[in-house]
Design a protein around this motif. Structure first.
Motif, PDB file in Angstrom:
ATOM      1  N   HIS A 103      -4.071  -4.538  -9.697  1.00 57.17           N
ATOM      2  CA  HIS A 103      -4.738  -5.538  -8.871  1.00 57.17           C
ATOM      3  C   HIS A 103      -3.717  -6.633  -8.597  1.00 57.17           C
ATOM      4  CE1 HIS A 103      -6.921  -9.225  -8.000  1.00 57.17           C
ATOM      5  NE2 HIS A 103      -7.831  -8.420  -7.475  1.00 57.17           N
ATOM      6  N   LYS A 140      -3.467 -11.252  -3.142  1.00 54.57           N
ATOM      7  CA  LYS A 140      -2.821 -11.254  -1.829  1.00 54.57           C
ATOM      8  C   LYS A 140      -2.657 -12.656  -1.247  1.00 54.57           C
ATOM      9  CE  LYS A 140      -6.913 -10.231   0.975  1.00 54.57           C
ATOM     10  NZ  LYS A 140      -7.494  -9.251   1.896  1.00 54.57           N
ATOM     11  N   SER A 183      -6.673  -8.500  -3.391  1.00 52.08           N
ATOM     12  CA  SER A 183      -7.787  -9.396  -3.057  1.00 52.08           C
ATOM     13  C   SER A 183      -7.364 -10.851  -3.223  1.00 52.08           C
ATOM     14  CB  SER A 183      -9.001  -9.098  -3.946  1.00 52.08           C
ATOM     15  OG  SER A 183      -8.809  -9.638  -5.233  1.00 52.08           O
ATOM     16  N   LYS A 234       0.834  -1.208   0.000  1.00 48.61           N
ATOM     17  CA  LYS A 234       0.000   0.000   0.000  1.00 48.61           C
ATOM     18  C   LYS A 234       0.867   1.255   0.000  1.00 48.61           C
ATOM     19  CE  LYS A 234      -3.853  -2.208   2.359  1.00 48.61           C
ATOM     20  NZ  LYS A 234      -4.651  -2.301   3.586  1.00 48.61           N
ATOM     21  N   TYR A 253      -4.004   1.911 -12.305  1.00 44.83           N
ATOM     22  CA  TYR A 253      -4.621   0.948 -11.391  1.00 44.83           C
ATOM     23  C   TYR A 253      -3.916  -0.401 -11.474  1.00 44.83           C
ATOM     24  CZ  TYR A 253      -8.061  -2.465  -9.757  1.00 44.83           C
ATOM     25  OH  TYR A 253      -8.682  -3.498  -9.109  1.00 44.83           O
ATOM     26  N   CYS A 269       2.296   1.767  -3.480  1.00 45.05           N
ATOM     27  CA  CYS A 269       1.264   2.259  -4.398  1.00 45.05           C
ATOM     28  C   CYS A 269       0.976   3.736  -4.149  1.00 45.05           C
ATOM     29  CB  CYS A 269      -0.020   1.443  -4.248  1.00 45.05           C
ATOM     30  SG  CYS A 269       0.115  -0.219  -4.911  1.00 45.05           S
ATOM     31  N   ASN A 279      -3.509   3.579  -7.965  1.00 48.14           N
ATOM     32  CA  ASN A 279      -4.659   2.997  -7.275  1.00 48.14           C
ATOM     33  C   ASN A 279      -4.476   1.494  -7.255  1.00 48.14           C
ATOM     34  OD1 ASN A 279      -6.030   5.496  -6.942  1.00 48.14           O
ATOM     35  ND2 ASN A 279      -6.594   5.404  -9.101  1.00 48.14           N
ATOM     36  N   TYR A 280      -4.949   0.848  -6.211  1.00 48.56           N
ATOM     37  CA  TYR A 280      -4.690  -0.579  -6.079  1.00 48.56           C
ATOM     38  C   TYR A 280      -5.869  -1.310  -5.454  1.00 48.56           C
ATOM     39  CZ  TYR A 280      -3.973   0.737  -1.242  1.00 48.56           C
ATOM     40  OH  TYR A 280      -4.167   1.227   0.026  1.00 48.56           O
ATOM     41  N   ARG A 281      -5.851  -2.607  -5.680  1.00 49.28           N
ATOM     42  CA  ARG A 281      -6.760  -3.516  -4.987  1.00 49.28           C
ATOM     43  C   ARG A 281      -5.987  -4.792  -4.738  1.00 49.28           C
ATOM     44  NH1 ARG A 281     -12.220  -6.514  -6.699  1.00 49.28           N
ATOM     45  NH2 ARG A 281     -12.774  -7.145  -4.596  1.00 49.28           N
TER      46      ARG A 281
END
Length: 136
Positions: A39, A42, A24, A11, A37, A14, A20-22
């Motif tokens: 992704h 994790k 999941s 995080k 962005y 980023c 921007n990140y996700r």
């Protein structure tokens, strides 16, 4: 699975690079550089997770700086991908490793693009495309 400490580092990276990140449990790691962005899965173990974060951030940096522009554009044809996908991925891996070293991360897990089986997979994937639109 990435530990909370590695998630926090991801995080911070980023945020530092304004990406921007996700993160999941969806078993997929990718970037949408034109959107800034990424992704990242994790469920990857710590070093692989952080390597994925660095690799995808590097795609965003490449897009911003115009490196391998044809590969990172919103719409790419199969012909463009065939010419640029593998060199762009290998370059991104090398730069992402350097990016990690800049922050003291020396356990970068090189992606699979240097493996013949995965190079073949990438080429077969491109063979089956007429046009790629980088949209969800």
């Amino acid at each position: 699975m990435a530990t909370p400490a590695y998630l926090a580092i991801g995080k911070l990276l980023c945020n530092h690079y304004k990406v921007n990140y996700r993160f999941s449990t969806r078993h997929d790691t990718f970037a949408r550089p034109y959107k800034g962005y990424i992704h990242v899965d994790k469920t990857l173990y710590n070093e692989a997770f952080l390597s994925g974060v660095l690799h995808e951030i590097q795609h965003c940096i490449n897009y911003r700086t115009g490196k391998y522009k044809a590969f990172h554009e919103y719409i790419s044809t199969a012909k463009i991908l065939r010419r640029w996908a593998l060199p762009a991925e290998i370059y991104t891996d090398k730069q992402a490793k350097k990016l990690g070293e800049k922050f003291g991360f020396n356990k970068y897990v090189t992606s699979y693009y240097n493996n013949k089986r995965c190079k073949d997979f990438l080429n077969n994937w491109i063979d089956n495309l007429k046009e790629v639109k980088n949209v969800e």
